[in-house]
Design a protein around this motif. Structure first.
Motif, PDB file in Angstrom:
ATOM      1  N   THR A  10     -11.181   0.910   4.402  1.00 20.53           N
ATOM      2  CA  THR A  10     -10.522   1.950   3.607  1.00 20.53           C
ATOM      3  C   THR A  10      -9.026   1.682   3.510  1.00 20.53           C
ATOM      4  OG1 THR A  10     -12.166   3.618   4.219  1.00 20.53           O
ATOM      5  CG2 THR A  10     -10.027   4.419   3.467  1.00 20.53           C
ATOM      6  N   ILE A  11      -8.425   1.301   4.617  1.00 17.75           N
ATOM      7  CA  ILE A  11      -6.987   1.004   4.617  1.00 17.75           C
ATOM      8  C   ILE A  11      -6.682  -0.192   3.722  1.00 17.75           C
ATOM      9  CG2 ILE A  11      -5.074   0.216   6.061  1.00 17.75           C
ATOM     10  CD1 ILE A  11      -6.360   1.824   8.370  1.00 17.75           C
ATOM     11  N   VAL A  12      -7.484  -1.243   3.837  1.00 14.30           N
ATOM     12  CA  VAL A  12      -7.269  -2.436   3.010  1.00 14.30           C
ATOM     13  C   VAL A  12      -7.429  -2.095   1.525  1.00 14.30           C
ATOM     14  CG1 VAL A  12      -8.215  -4.707   2.416  1.00 14.30           C
ATOM     15  CG2 VAL A  12      -7.899  -4.061   4.811  1.00 14.30           C
ATOM     16  N   LYS A  13      -8.436  -1.309   1.194  1.00 11.69           N
ATOM     17  CA  LYS A  13      -8.654  -0.902  -0.192  1.00 11.69           C
ATOM     18  C   LYS A  13      -7.443  -0.122  -0.715  1.00 11.69           C
ATOM     19  CE  LYS A  13     -12.119   1.457  -3.098  1.00 11.69           C
ATOM     20  NZ  LYS A  13     -11.296   2.510  -3.715  1.00 11.69           N
ATOM     21  N   ARG A  14      -6.901   0.750   0.116  1.00 13.07           N
ATOM     22  CA  ARG A  14      -5.739   1.541  -0.260  1.00 13.07           C
ATOM     23  C   ARG A  14      -4.540   0.646  -0.571  1.00 13.07           C
ATOM     24  NH1 ARG A  14      -4.868   4.712   4.484  1.00 13.07           N
ATOM     25  NH2 ARG A  14      -6.618   5.978   3.765  1.00 13.07           N
ATOM     26  N   ILE A  15      -4.339  -0.355   0.276  1.00 13.25           N
ATOM     27  CA  ILE A  15      -3.206  -1.270   0.066  1.00 13.25           C
ATOM     28  C   ILE A  15      -3.436  -2.132  -1.175  1.00 13.25           C
ATOM     29  CG2 ILE A  15      -1.939  -3.228   1.044  1.00 13.25           C
ATOM     30  CD1 ILE A  15      -2.560  -2.005   3.827  1.00 13.25           C
ATOM     31  N   ASN A  16      -4.649  -2.623  -1.337  1.00 13.67           N
ATOM     32  CA  ASN A  16      -4.959  -3.463  -2.494  1.00 13.67           C
ATOM     33  C   ASN A  16      -4.766  -2.725  -3.817  1.00 13.67           C
ATOM     34  OD1 ASN A  16      -5.592  -5.705  -0.952  1.00 13.67           O
ATOM     35  ND2 ASN A  16      -7.804  -5.332  -0.976  1.00 13.67           N
ATOM     36  N   GLU A  17      -5.005  -1.416  -3.796  1.00 11.12           N
ATOM     37  CA  GLU A  17      -4.915  -0.637  -5.030  1.00 11.12           C
ATOM     38  C   GLU A  17      -3.570   0.057  -5.200  1.00 11.12           C
ATOM     39  OE1 GLU A  17      -8.228   2.017  -4.801  1.00 11.12           O
ATOM     40  OE2 GLU A  17      -9.731   0.438  -5.176  1.00 11.12           O
ATOM     41  N   ALA A  18      -2.612  -0.275  -4.324  1.00 14.49           N
ATOM     42  CA  ALA A  18      -1.328   0.435  -4.327  1.00 14.49           C
ATOM     43  C   ALA A  18      -0.364  -0.035  -5.412  1.00 14.49           C
ATOM     44  CB  ALA A  18      -0.659   0.292  -2.962  1.00 14.49           C
ATOM     45  N   GLY A  19      -0.683  -1.156  -6.044  1.00 11.54           N
ATOM     46  CA  GLY A  19       0.216  -1.669  -7.066  1.00 11.54           C
ATOM     47  C   GLY A  19       1.505  -2.248  -6.506  1.00 11.54           C
ATOM     48  N   LEU A  20       1.431  -2.859  -5.318  1.00 13.65           N
ATOM     49  CA  LEU A  20       2.616  -3.475  -4.726  1.00 13.65           C
ATOM     50  C   LEU A  20       3.054  -4.651  -5.585  1.00 13.65           C
ATOM     51  CD1 LEU A  20       1.439  -3.488  -0.993  1.00 13.65           C
ATOM     52  CD2 LEU A  20       2.911  -1.808  -2.128  1.00 13.65           C
ATOM     53  N   ASP A  21       4.350  -4.707  -5.874  1.00 17.08           N
ATOM     54  CA  ASP A  21       4.825  -5.719  -6.817  1.00 17.08           C
ATOM     55  C   ASP A  21       5.485  -6.920  -6.150  1.00 17.08           C
ATOM     56  OD1 ASP A  21       7.192  -4.665  -5.902  1.00 17.08           O
ATOM     57  OD2 ASP A  21       7.797  -3.774  -7.823  1.00 17.08           O
ATOM     58  N   GLY A  22       5.506  -6.927  -4.828  1.00 19.49           N
ATOM     59  CA  GLY A  22       6.099  -8.065  -4.137  1.00 19.49           C
ATOM     60  C   GLY A  22       7.577  -7.923  -3.869  1.00 19.49           C
ATOM     61  N   SER A  23       8.219  -6.886  -4.401  1.00 23.18           N
ATOM     62  CA  SER A  23       9.653  -6.701  -4.153  1.00 23.18           C
ATOM     63  C   SER A  23       9.914  -6.280  -2.713  1.00 23.18           C
ATOM     64  CB  SER A  23      10.224  -5.667  -5.122  1.00 23.18           C
ATOM     65  OG  SER A  23       9.594  -4.414  -4.956  1.00 23.18           O
ATOM     66  N   THR A  24       8.913  -5.689  -2.065  1.00 21.55           N
ATOM     67  CA  THR A  24       8.969  -5.370  -0.644  1.00 21.55           C
ATOM     68  C   THR A  24       7.868  -6.148   0.051  1.00 21.55           C
ATOM     69  OG1 THR A  24       9.829  -3.141  -1.009  1.00 21.55           O
ATOM     70  CG2 THR A  24       8.743  -3.554   1.087  1.00 21.55           C
ATOM     71  N   GLU A  25       8.227  -6.880   1.088  1.00 23.07           N
ATOM     72  CA  GLU A  25       7.242  -7.668   1.820  1.00 23.07           C
ATOM     73  C   GLU A  25       6.443  -6.750   2.732  1.00 23.07           C
ATOM     74  OE1 GLU A  25       7.122 -12.115   3.750  1.00 23.07           O
ATOM     75  OE2 GLU A  25       8.981 -10.967   3.855  1.00 23.07           O
ATOM     76  N   ILE A 215      19.530  -1.064   7.628  1.00 26.08           N
ATOM     77  CA  ILE A 215      18.093  -0.929   7.864  1.00 26.08           C
ATOM     78  C   ILE A 215      17.352  -1.617   6.717  1.00 26.08           C
ATOM     79  CG2 ILE A 215      16.148   0.657   8.093  1.00 26.08           C
ATOM     80  CD1 ILE A 215      18.009   2.644   9.414  1.00 26.08           C
ATOM     81  N   ASP A 216      16.690  -2.724   7.029  1.00 26.11           N
ATOM     82  CA  ASP A 216      16.085  -3.575   6.008  1.00 26.11           C
ATOM     83  C   ASP A 216      14.596  -3.340   5.813  1.00 26.11           C
ATOM     84  OD1 ASP A 216      18.552  -4.937   5.588  1.00 26.11           O
ATOM     85  OD2 ASP A 216      18.167  -6.119   7.391  1.00 26.11           O
ATOM     86  N   GLY A 217      14.036  -2.391   6.538  1.00 27.24           N
ATOM     87  CA  GLY A 217      12.606  -2.141   6.422  1.00 27.24           C
ATOM     88  C   GLY A 217      12.113  -1.419   7.651  1.00 27.24           C
ATOM     89  N   PHE A 218      10.779  -1.390   7.843  1.00 29.43           N
ATOM     90  CA  PHE A 218      10.200  -0.580   8.907  1.00 29.43           C
ATOM     91  C   PHE A 218       9.057  -1.286   9.623  1.00 29.43           C
ATOM     92  CE2 PHE A 218      11.609   2.448   5.567  1.00 29.43           C
ATOM     93  CZ  PHE A 218      12.661   3.025   6.271  1.00 29.43           C
ATOM     94  N   LEU A 219       8.945  -0.994  10.918  1.00 27.48           N
ATOM     95  CA  LEU A 219       7.767  -1.330  11.695  1.00 27.48           C
ATOM     96  C   LEU A 219       7.004  -0.020  11.838  1.00 27.48           C
ATOM     97  CD1 LEU A 219       6.319  -3.547  13.401  1.00 27.48           C
ATOM     98  CD2 LEU A 219       7.513  -2.621  15.380  1.00 27.48           C
ATOM     99  N   VAL A 220       5.878   0.102  11.163  1.00 23.64           N
ATOM    100  CA  VAL A 220       5.185   1.384  11.028  1.00 23.64           C
ATOM    101  C   VAL A 220       3.998   1.448  11.981  1.00 23.64           C
ATOM    102  CG1 VAL A 220       4.108   2.986   9.409  1.00 23.64           C
ATOM    103  CG2 VAL A 220       5.851   1.372   8.595  1.00 23.64           C
ATOM    104  N   GLY A 221       3.906   2.539  12.740  1.00 30.04           N
ATOM    105  CA  GLY A 221       2.810   2.714  13.678  1.00 30.04           C
ATOM    106  C   GLY A 221       1.711   3.588  13.111  1.00 30.04           C
ATOM    107  N   GLY A 222       1.607   4.811  13.611  1.00 31.73           N
ATOM    108  CA  GLY A 222       0.517   5.702  13.242  1.00 31.73           C
ATOM    109  C   GLY A 222       0.415   5.986  11.758  1.00 31.73           C
ATOM    110  N   ALA A 223       1.544   6.036  11.075  1.00 37.12           N
ATOM    111  CA  ALA A 223       1.525   6.343   9.640  1.00 37.12           C
ATOM    112  C   ALA A 223       0.876   5.236   8.824  1.00 37.12           C
ATOM    113  CB  ALA A 223       2.948   6.604   9.138  1.00 37.12           C
TER     114      ALA A 223
END
Length: 237
Positions: A10-25, A215-223
């Motif tokens: 479910t998480i992978v599907k959510r990320i795949n369908e998020a429309g990430l454009d590559g501007s954020t790694e 601050i160049d980005g985040f290390l995200v835990g529970g979220a």
């Protein structure tokens, strides 16, 4: 150590369908058991990371994964020195540094975690702690190696507690880390190294934190397990 096969799909599907454009790694770090499955199913530009690796290529080290095995499996990233590894499993500054050196020599990119406890912050030892942790790494690698390192500042008192360093608190430490890099390594490394923040980051506070200069980005835990992870990914840092 979260997730079942169904939950991770479910998480992978959510990320795949998020429309990430590559501007954020975006780098996803599942439990080791699921690394290859997620690597196969996760669509670019998102990438996969291991949560840990050991100091040598191979040998009788039951339960460990070597950086060379990760490289062989096509996993490009590894997280090292996370506060839980340090506090629960005894990873010392020296061991984290040795792991970092081995990972870089194997051709991996490292998310190197540093940060202070609540007691250390209350004693005004934050900078001394992060500098000690960084110095252990700097002593093991060359200036050229820093291109393969992302520094993750994670105040231990803010991890999973719901407490978040204010933008000003986080920015102060990030700026001090950058200044330390300039003095200890080089101005070029200080300018180019990404320093990300970790500690109860969520969809509501990520945009404010991302607006801080260092601050160049985040290390995200529970979220990262929730739909709001996509909002964090789209918080331009």
């Amino acid at each position: 150590m979260n997730g079942t096969l169904a939950e991770i799909e479910t998480i992978v599907k959510r990320i795949n369908e998020a429309g990430l454009d590559g501007s954020t790694e975006v780098v996803v770090a599942p439990p080791a058991l699921y690394l290859l499955k997620i690597k196969e199913e996760l669509k670019p530009p998102a990438q996969v990371s291991a949560q840990n690796s050991y100091t040598v290529k191979s040998g009788a080290f039951t339960g460990e994964i070597s950086p060379d095995q990760l490289k062989d499996a096509g996993v490009h990233w590894v997280i090292l020195g996370h506060s839980e590894r340090r506090s629960l499993f005894g990873d010392t500054d020296k061991l984290v540094a040795d792991k970092t050196k081995a990972a870089i020599e194997a051709g991996l990119a490292v998310i190197a975690c540093i940060g202070e406890s609540l007691e250390q912050r209350e004693k005004d030892e934050t900078q001394a702690v992060v500098e000690r942790q960084l110095e252990a790494i700097a002593a093991q690698i060359s200036e050229a190696n820093w291109k393969d390192i992302v520094i993750a500042y994670e105040p231990v008192w803010a991890i999973g507690t719901g407490k978040v360093a204010t933008k000003e608190q986080a920015q102060e430490v990030h700026a001090n880390i950058r200044q330390w890099l300039a003095k200890r390594v080089s101005q070029s490394v200080a300018d180019s190294t990404r320093i990300i923040y970790g500690g109860s980051v969520n969809g509501k506070n990520s945009s404010d934190l991302a607006s801080a200069a260092d601050i160049d980005g985040f290390l995200v835990g529970g979220a990262s397990l929730k739909p709001e992870f996509i909002d964090i990914c789209k918080s331009k840092a």
